[in-house]
Enzyme design. Sequence first.
Site, PDB file in Angstrom:
ATOM      1  N   ARG A  48       0.817  -1.220   0.000  1.00 49.69           N
ATOM      2  CA  ARG A  48       0.000   0.000   0.000  1.00 49.69           C
ATOM      3  C   ARG A  48       0.848   1.267   0.000  1.00 49.69           C
ATOM      4  O   ARG A  48       0.355   2.348  -0.292  1.00 49.69           O
ATOM      5  CB  ARG A  48      -0.950  -0.013   1.197  1.00 49.69           C
ATOM      6  CG  ARG A  48      -1.914   1.156   1.246  1.00 49.69           C
ATOM      7  CD  ARG A  48      -3.019   0.951   2.263  1.00 49.69           C
ATOM      8  NE  ARG A  48      -2.526   0.706   3.602  1.00 49.69           N
ATOM      9  CZ  ARG A  48      -2.116   1.670   4.457  1.00 49.69           C
ATOM     10  NH1 ARG A  48      -2.130   2.941   4.076  1.00 49.69           N
ATOM     11  NH2 ARG A  48      -1.708   1.359   5.664  1.00 49.69           N
ATOM     12  N   TYR A 102     -12.779  13.409 -20.293  1.00 46.31           N
ATOM     13  CA  TYR A 102     -13.315  12.065 -20.140  1.00 46.31           C
ATOM     14  C   TYR A 102     -14.497  12.126 -19.176  1.00 46.31           C
ATOM     15  O   TYR A 102     -14.455  12.816 -18.155  1.00 46.31           O
ATOM     16  CB  TYR A 102     -12.209  11.151 -19.607  1.00 46.31           C
ATOM     17  CG  TYR A 102     -12.686   9.832 -19.064  1.00 46.31           C
ATOM     18  CD1 TYR A 102     -13.425   8.951 -19.853  1.00 46.31           C
ATOM     19  CD2 TYR A 102     -12.389   9.453 -17.759  1.00 46.31           C
ATOM     20  CE1 TYR A 102     -13.857   7.731 -19.354  1.00 46.31           C
ATOM     21  CE2 TYR A 102     -12.811   8.244 -17.247  1.00 46.31           C
ATOM     22  CZ  TYR A 102     -13.541   7.385 -18.043  1.00 46.31           C
ATOM     23  OH  TYR A 102     -13.973   6.185 -17.542  1.00 46.31           O
ATOM     24  N   ASP A 174      -4.191  14.774 -18.470  1.00 46.91           N
ATOM     25  CA  ASP A 174      -4.499  13.384 -18.785  1.00 46.91           C
ATOM     26  C   ASP A 174      -3.884  13.137 -20.157  1.00 46.91           C
ATOM     27  O   ASP A 174      -4.383  13.613 -21.177  1.00 46.91           O
ATOM     28  CB  ASP A 174      -6.015  13.170 -18.813  1.00 46.91           C
ATOM     29  CG  ASP A 174      -6.399  11.718 -19.056  1.00 46.91           C
ATOM     30  OD1 ASP A 174      -5.574  10.978 -19.633  1.00 46.91           O
ATOM     31  OD2 ASP A 174      -7.519  11.325 -18.687  1.00 46.91           O
ATOM     32  N   LYS A 199      -4.809   1.616 -20.880  1.00 49.62           N
ATOM     33  CA  LYS A 199      -4.899   1.849 -22.314  1.00 49.62           C
ATOM     34  C   LYS A 199      -3.586   1.528 -23.027  1.00 49.62           C
ATOM     35  O   LYS A 199      -3.196   0.376 -23.106  1.00 49.62           O
ATOM     36  CB  LYS A 199      -5.356   3.287 -22.551  1.00 49.62           C
ATOM     37  CG  LYS A 199      -6.578   3.708 -21.716  1.00 49.62           C
ATOM     38  CD  LYS A 199      -7.774   2.809 -21.892  1.00 49.62           C
ATOM     39  CE  LYS A 199      -9.061   3.365 -21.292  1.00 49.62           C
ATOM     40  NZ  LYS A 199      -9.051   3.566 -19.839  1.00 49.62           N
TER      41      LYS A 199
END
Length: 388
Positions: A48, A102, A174, A199
Amino acid sequence: MKSRKLGINTICTHVGEIEDKQFKGAISPLYMSTSYAYENVEVKRYPRYFNTPNQEALCKKIAMLEKCEAALIFGSGMAAISTAMLAFLHKGDHVVLQQTLYGGTYNFVVEEFHKYGIEYSFAEGFSEADFSEKIQENTKVIFVETPSNPLMRITDLEMVSRLAKSRGIITMIDNTFASPVNQTPADFGIDIMIHSATKYMGGHSDILAGAVAASNEHIDKIWNLAKNLGGSLSDFTVWLLERSMKTMVLRVKAQSKNAKKIAKWLDKHPFVAKVYYPGLKTHPDYALAKKQMHGSTGMLSFEINQSLDVDEFLKSLNLIKPSMSLAGVESTILSPAKTSHALLPAEERKRQNINDGLLRFSVGIEETEDLIADMKGAFQKISKKDLV
């Protein structure tokens, strides 16, 4: 090996790889442990905390690709976006966002920010004046996405960076649709680069991940929040992503080349009303894209004539898959109004010109002749006409 002299394919293949000291294997070993020693060790590792061996190694590769000092890997693109934003935005702060984003990013902002007392404004266009007039005294971040999803608009990164730095504002982008292969925003002074690594970095439609790259100072600030939110990634997925990124340049260049050919074909098709692709000279941002991008992108969008049934067109495709997500080696297509931007109110989709006839096409690595033949057959089937 001096990193500044490495080519991008070499970076993808070798930077951040872990030496297999035991068996001398050619690829990085996978460390699946979720529990590490804490006594008499240089690094106290904990998944984590984003510092397992595979996590650290992959972050070096991503940082170098984005020409940054450091990077972090997240469980999804939205985990990367939300953590990066919330690391720099607090109660009473304000953020300026690009007009077209987006749908998940847009929904995150409008659904969640008011709960944190964070103010926001959307620029009404893409010019310096459009961004400047939205800046307030409490503006801390400018967030952009270029090429934009799904209309492929290009934002002037040099302008955004100059404007932000003159006001002491952090810039975020982005960079998913371009990937580091086609665009390196750090060259233009952008502070923080964000990706849905699902992606182009993953590239095979089998990995869910996000990435953030920035300076050590900015990454430290993002990490300080990230370790509390817990959006880390399993080491097996990290290992798969590192493997996939070795071929990223080859894949993205092939996809971009295919997309340009297909965009030109669609632009002349009698059943296509409009094509959105920054590599076309008819695109309003063609000159800007050529200036700030190394290539175009493997993504394009197009509108079919209103007289045709979009759903029937999608059903008539045999090779191209009507499917969610994007950037896999296989070609996929979808309706943004029903998928990526379905969370936007209908009036907002209309304002952004995301209509029911718009299709977003993620071009794969197949032969363009086969992809064109597939679309040609679908058009013929739904129109009952024999087209060339």
